[in-house]
Structures are given as C-alpha cells and as structure tokens.
Enzyme design. Structure first.
Site, PDB file in Angstrom:
ATOM      1  N   HIS A   1       0.829  -1.215   0.000  1.00 41.30           N
ATOM      2  CA  HIS A   1       0.000   0.000   0.000  1.00 41.30           C
ATOM      3  C   HIS A   1       0.857   1.256   0.000  1.00 41.30           C
ATOM      4  CE1 HIS A   1       0.392   0.984   4.386  1.00 41.30           C
ATOM      5  NE2 HIS A   1       0.491  -0.326   4.521  1.00 41.30           N
TER       6      HIS A   1
ATOM      7  N   ASP B   1       6.354   2.040   6.666  1.00 38.58           N
ATOM      8  CA  ASP B   1       5.106   1.293   6.500  1.00 38.58           C
ATOM      9  C   ASP B   1       4.207   2.115   5.578  1.00 38.58           C
ATOM     10  OD1 ASP B   1       2.661  -0.004   6.751  1.00 38.58           O
ATOM     11  OD2 ASP B   1       2.347   0.601   8.822  1.00 38.58           O
TER      12      ASP B   1
ATOM     13  N   GLU C   1      -5.053   1.191   2.853  1.00 38.51           N
ATOM     14  CA  GLU C   1      -4.840   0.119   3.813  1.00 38.51           C
ATOM     15  C   GLU C   1      -4.860   0.637   5.246  1.00 38.51           C
ATOM     16  OE1 GLU C   1      -2.755  -2.590   6.519  1.00 38.51           O
ATOM     17  OE2 GLU C   1      -2.165  -0.548   5.966  1.00 38.51           O
ATOM     18  N   GLU C   2      -4.305   1.824   5.484  1.00 42.24           N
ATOM     19  CA  GLU C   2      -4.200   2.346   6.851  1.00 42.24           C
ATOM     20  C   GLU C   2      -5.555   2.639   7.480  1.00 42.24           C
ATOM     21  OE1 GLU C   2      -1.749   2.125   8.587  1.00 42.24           O
ATOM     22  OE2 GLU C   2       0.084   2.289   7.412  1.00 42.24           O
TER      23      GLU C   2
ATOM     24  N   ASP D   1       4.132  -5.953   3.873  1.00 45.68           N
ATOM     25  CA  ASP D   1       3.915  -4.878   4.843  1.00 45.68           C
ATOM     26  C   ASP D   1       4.995  -4.940   5.912  1.00 45.68           C
ATOM     27  OD1 ASP D   1       2.601  -2.729   6.173  1.00 45.68           O
ATOM     28  OD2 ASP D   1       0.659  -3.504   5.520  1.00 45.68           O
TER      29      ASP D   1
ATOM     30  N   HIS E   1       4.536   2.594  13.206  1.00 40.36           N
ATOM     31  CA  HIS E   1       3.597   3.710  13.323  1.00 40.36           C
ATOM     32  C   HIS E   1       4.138   4.823  14.214  1.00 40.36           C
ATOM     33  CE1 HIS E   1      -0.409   1.828  11.757  1.00 40.36           C
ATOM     34  NE2 HIS E   1       0.623   1.573  10.976  1.00 40.36           N
TER      35      HIS E   1
END
Length: 386
Positions: free
Chosen positions: A72, A199, A233-234, A254, A334
């Site tokens: 993504h 990410d 995706e997030e 990922d 994250h």
C-alpha cells in the site's frame, strides 16, 4: 549483477523518492501518479482504478490460477477536525497512531488554496509558561494542536502586536483538510533506515525492485502475476476492491512489528503466520517458507496480535483467495520507524522467487470443484527425530 538479482541501489533510491511524496490515506493522487509513471518507465502496463489503486499484470505461460502481490502507498496522517479561536487547529488522526508520536512533528497542511507548513504541538508546549504541567498533561489527540506557519491570530493578539489578523477563511483552511507528516528519513552507512512511513513504502520499493528484475531479465512466469498497489490500507479498506476474480493467491507485503514478545527482526524476512483476523493460508504460507529455505533467504515467523494488512480487507471484501503475509521487520511501527536494508532486500528476493515458482495447487485455477486435487494438511504423528 546477474540478470535476476535485485538491484539494491534501485530499491534504496526508489524508497528515498517514495518517502518524499506525501500520501496520507485519502490524499494519494500524487504518489499514484508517480507509481504509474515509474511503471511506464520500466515498460510495464498498468490500469488505474477510479480512486487511484493500481493493477499491473505480468503475463505468464498460463493465465490461471493467477497470483497477486500487494503493498500500500498510503500512510498515516491527520485531518483538521476543528478551527480554534486562537488560530490553532484541532486534529483527527488518519489511521491508528498515537498522539505521542505526533507531538513535535513538522507537517504540511493541504487546502484548496494551497499548502501551509506547520508543527503539531501539545496544548501546553512551553515549560516557561506551564512549568511541570508540560510533563503531566495527558497523551491524546485532544491534547495536541496544529500551529501553522502563517500570521493567524485572534483579534486581541493581532491588535496587541500590530500584526494584521488573517482569517482561516482567507487562507482557505477548512475542517477536513489533510495533514501530511514529514518523514524525516535517514539512510545510514551501516544499512539502517530511519523514517516515518516506512510502513509501507518499504514494501512498495521492494515490489518495484522485483518488477524491474523480472522485466529486465525477460524471465517467463508460470502464471499471470499481478502487482497491486492499494491506497487505503491504513484505514482498513486496502485490497477490498482491487482484486480481479482470477486471482487465486495473494501475498501482502507490509511491516512486521519488532518488539519484546515478538519474533520479528529488522533483518531477513518475517513471514506472518497469523494476525488479529486469524491465520493466513496454510499452504501459501508453507510455500513461502520452503522458498526461503531453498533460496537461503534469512527468515523468521511471527504472529501479530494487534495488526492487519491488505490480506484482511481482501477476505472481508468477499474474495475467495489464499492469503499470506511477507514483512520487513520495523522497530517502533507507526512511530519513528527503523528497518535495516537487509530486510528489504530479503523481502524482494523472496517475492521474486514466489513469482517464478511453479504452481503446486493446480485445482486453484477453478473457483470450485469436487475433492479431486483438493489439498491436505499433515495430521499424522511425527516420528522421533523428525
């Protein structure tokens, strides 16, 4: 470099470029354009969905059972949720990330009139004003605000300092405007890469390196293989609407969370055995493990308890597809993320091996059938020493 080796310099530089392109979920047009232009440069055909997800298909000797590899391009970010009287902006997060990592971030606010630079600050940002309260205020999105670098003041402040007050309306700032967080990337000489948004731009860069190797080598794939790039995706949508009906298996690429109690590492490939939505497909996951072993690609397995990927959204969207998860271990996912380039190179090598591998479950070419050709999972007791 042999024909089928991964171009590590290309992977590294592609990642560097991707990190410079702001792409919070919902604001991904620019990075979708870049990806399509890079596919064109590599001589790879693609199609772009209405919202900007990308499908590229490398034809194989057979059309089915088609395979897919997906990553993504969207990242975490924020939106303006409220405009305060003092000229600061309240924020709502895009994706799941802690306000702890938002404090102090430099960022860009995108409006219809243009973009503005700014900083995300705690409500009590100055020790000279709030003394020890700066250390005791809670950590929450309600406790931070965006200070834009423009002369925005309330009327009293403007009169006092002799600066003309500028209204939010005149700047074009509105509730719902997107905020992109600066990645602040560092590529260190020892192979570590530190940045926000690894990410999943690390996964995107790895996929482009695989595409480059396959295209330039002219290698024949056994079946059609789709390289997919999702844009949401997030926020949990991901692959729910990008798969084609001929895809029988999909490998999501990922990040893998590195932390105490997890088996992921910042080197090698981490193969996900399960995430919060349940186990990944036994047969596809076993195939990837066997490929890693036979190609001497360093790997480890892990189970992720508070994690989901494009694989989850595909299954939840109703796709009858085998799914697996290949990750590059990231420390502080994250947050201020760190990975070693070894992990990205290893992921790319495994994805290339998967794309070139023979089909083992021929029955997957059809969506359904009888028991003939159906798979088996081992249930017999293991013999001593095995």
């Amino acid at each position: 470099m042999s024909e089928l080796e991964i171009d590590e310099t290309y992977l590294r530089e592609t990642l560097r470029t991707l990190l410079t392109i702001p792409s919070p979920s919902g604001y991904t047009d620019k990075i979708a354009r870049w990806c399509c232009e890079e596919l064109e440069r590599l001589g790879i055909e693609y199609e772009l969905t209405r919202r900007g997800a990308i499908r590229s298909r490398l034809p194989g000797r057979e059309e089915q059972p088609a395979r897919a590899i997906i990553s993504h391009v969207d990242t975490l970010g924020a939106q303006v949720s409220y405009i305060k009287d003092n000229g600061r902006l309240s924020l709502a997060p895009i994706g799941h990330w802690s306000a702890r990592f938002a404090e102090g971030a430099r960022c860009t606010l995108f409006t219809e009139h243009g973009s503005y630079r700014g900083s995300i600050l705690p409500l009590k940002a100055s020790g000279h004003v709030y003394n020890k309260e700066i250390d005791t205020q809670p950590v929450a999105w309600s406790q931070v605000e965006l200070r834009i670098d423009a002369p925005v003041h309330n009327d009293i402040d403007a009169a006092a300092i002799g600066v003309a007050s500028v209204s939010m309306d005149s700047l074009g700032i509105a509730v719902g405007d997107f905020v992109a967080i600066d990645p602040c990337p560092e590529f260190l000489g020892n192979g570590f890469i530190v940045s926000r948004h690894l990410d999943d731009k690390g996964g995107v860069a790895a996929m482009f390196a695989v595409l480059k190797a396959l295209k330039e080598s002219g290698a024949e794939l056994p079946v059609d293989t789709l390289f997919l790039f999702s844009i949401s995706e997030e926020v949990g949508v991901g692959a729910s609407s990008i798969l084609t009906h001929d895809v029988a298996s999909m490998v999501a690429v990922d990040n893998g969370a590195v932390a105490p109690g997890q088996n992921s590492k910042e080197t090698g490939v981490t193969i996900g055995m399960a995430d919060m939505t349940g186990p990944f497909d036994y047969h596809l996951t076993t195939k990837l493990i066997h490929l890693a072993k036979s190609r001497q690609i360093p790997f480890q397995r892990d189970v992720f308890r508070y994690y989901r990927s494009d694989a989850a959204s595909a299954i939840e969207g109703g796709a009858d597809v085998r799914t697996a998860l290949v990750t590059f271990g990231i420390d502080a996912s994250h947050g201020y993320e760190r990975v070693h380039e070894n992990a990205l190179f290893s992921v790319a090598r495994l994805l290339k091996a998967y794309a070139l591998s023979a089909v083992e479950i021929e029955r997957d070419a059809e969506p359904s059938g009888d028991l003939e050709g159906f798979t088996d999972q081992p249930t017999e007791p293991a013999e001593a020493g095995e």
